[in-house]
Write a protein that holds these residues in place. Structure first.
Motif, PDB file in Angstrom:
ATOM      1  N   PHE A 255      39.924  -8.633  18.585  1.00  0.00           N
ATOM      2  CA  PHE A 255      40.770  -9.713  18.088  1.00  0.00           C
ATOM      3  C   PHE A 255      40.787 -10.812  19.158  1.00  0.00           C
ATOM      4  N   PHE A 256      39.852 -11.757  19.045  1.00  0.00           N
ATOM      5  CA  PHE A 256      39.723 -12.837  20.029  1.00  0.00           C
ATOM      6  C   PHE A 256      40.735 -13.935  19.735  1.00  0.00           C
ATOM      7  N   TYR A 257      41.274 -14.506  20.797  1.00  0.00           N
ATOM      8  CA  TYR A 257      42.197 -15.637  20.669  1.00  0.00           C
ATOM      9  C   TYR A 257      41.944 -16.586  21.834  1.00  0.00           C
ATOM     10  N   PRO A 258      42.291 -17.874  21.685  1.00  0.00           N
ATOM     11  CA  PRO A 258      41.937 -18.865  22.705  1.00  0.00           C
ATOM     12  C   PRO A 258      42.545 -18.646  24.085  1.00  0.00           C
ATOM     13  N   ALA A 259      43.864 -18.425  24.176  1.00  0.00           N
ATOM     14  CA  ALA A 259      44.442 -18.362  25.516  1.00  0.00           C
ATOM     15  C   ALA A 259      45.857 -17.797  25.510  1.00  0.00           C
ATOM     16  N   ASP A 260      46.216 -17.181  26.637  1.00  0.00           N
ATOM     17  CA  ASP A 260      47.592 -16.747  26.859  1.00  0.00           C
ATOM     18  C   ASP A 260      48.496 -17.981  26.991  1.00  0.00           C
ATOM     19  N   PHE A 261      49.775 -17.779  26.809  1.00  0.00           N
ATOM     20  CA  PHE A 261      50.800 -18.808  26.985  1.00  0.00           C
ATOM     21  C   PHE A 261      50.569 -20.014  26.067  1.00  0.00           C
ATOM     22  N   THR A 262      50.135 -19.744  24.831  1.00  0.00           N
ATOM     23  CA  THR A 262      49.896 -20.826  23.879  1.00  0.00           C
ATOM     24  C   THR A 262      50.840 -20.668  22.694  1.00  0.00           C
TER      25      THR A 262
ATOM     26  N   MET B   4      34.881 -25.666  26.084  1.00  0.00           N
ATOM     27  CA  MET B   4      36.235 -25.412  26.579  1.00  0.00           C
ATOM     28  C   MET B   4      36.354 -24.128  27.391  1.00  0.00           C
ATOM     29  N   GLY B   5      35.372 -23.241  27.276  1.00  0.00           N
ATOM     30  CA  GLY B   5      35.449 -21.952  27.954  1.00  0.00           C
ATOM     31  C   GLY B   5      36.473 -21.019  27.327  1.00  0.00           C
ATOM     32  N   LEU B   6      36.760 -21.232  26.047  1.00  0.00           N
ATOM     33  CA  LEU B   6      37.765 -20.440  25.335  1.00  0.00           C
ATOM     34  C   LEU B   6      37.144 -19.746  24.127  1.00  0.00           C
ATOM     35  N   ALA B   7      37.726 -18.622  23.765  1.00  0.00           N
ATOM     36  CA  ALA B   7      37.287 -17.905  22.570  1.00  0.00           C
ATOM     37  C   ALA B   7      37.783 -18.614  21.325  1.00  0.00           C
ATOM     38  N   ASP B   8      36.980 -18.562  20.280  1.00  0.00           N
ATOM     39  CA  ASP B   8      37.462 -18.964  18.969  1.00  0.00           C
ATOM     40  C   ASP B   8      38.424 -17.896  18.476  1.00  0.00           C
ATOM     41  N   ARG B   9      39.160 -18.229  17.444  1.00  0.00           N
ATOM     42  CA  ARG B   9      40.101 -17.305  16.818  1.00  0.00           C
ATOM     43  C   ARG B   9      39.278 -16.409  15.881  1.00  0.00           C
TER      44      ARG B   9
END
Length: 187
Positions: A37-44, A115-120
């Motif tokens: 379960f990929f998500y972009p970032a913590d504290f969002t 962005m260096g972030l995972a897609d949802r």
């Protein structure tokens, strides 16, 4: 190219789970059903609502033999800090994998490189390590854990019942289909 019906690639990561750090690899996934379960970032913003919703279905998933691995490009240290400061994330009992190099995220072809972030993205993996379900939504659209449970049940049913398929909106216990020449044009 779709990752459906492909085997997950080797990985190793540090995870935060129930107050402890643990090492996790693809070997820990083999032999059981798994959700990545990929998500972009913590504290969002949307992410904690999704992760809390997934926690609400975690016991049901566990009873189905499914392990959950939430993944972001944050570190396992960040996951711990978020778990200790957010009421929603503080409920989480499943693995939270740190992927600061993006290796796991790239293995699932789920990285927003700019962005260096995972897609949802959500990936359901069978006990052979083969991806059976993929769902990816845009940044602002959260997922529904109850629907994910339904999809896992359907994937498990199809695996256990070769020659059967689950039609739209199929729920456990409902009628399935046996594709054949006789069904063509009759549905």
């Amino acid at each position: 190219m779709s990752l459906i019906n492909t085997e997950i690639k080797p990985f190793k990561a540090e995870a935060f789970k129930q107050g402890k750090f643990e090492s996790v690899s693809e070997a820990d996934v083999k032999g059981k059903w798994a959700i990545f379960f990929f998500y972009p970032a913590d504290f969002t913003f949307v992410c904690p609502t999704e992760l809390e919703d997934l926690q609400s279905e975690y016991a049901a998933l566990q009873s189905m033999g499914v392990e959950v691995f939430a993944v972001s490009t944050d570190t396992h240290f960040s996951h711990k800090a978020w778990h200790e400061t957010s009421p929603a994330i503080g409920k989480i009992e499943y693995y939270m994998l740190g992927d600061p190099t993006g290796a796991i995220t790239r293995n699932f072809d789920n990285m927003r490189e700019d962005m260096g972030l995972a897609d949802r993205g959500t990936f359901v993996v069978d006990p052979d390590g083969v991806i059976q379900v993929i769902e990816v939504t845009c940044e602002g659209v959260g997922r529904n854990a109850a629907e994910l449970v339904r999809k896992v049940k359907a994937a498990q049913y199809v695996r256990a019942n070769p020659g059967q398929v689950c039609p739209a909106k199929w729920e456990e216990g409902e009628e399935t289909l046996a594709p054949s020449l006789e069904l063509v044009g009759k549905i």
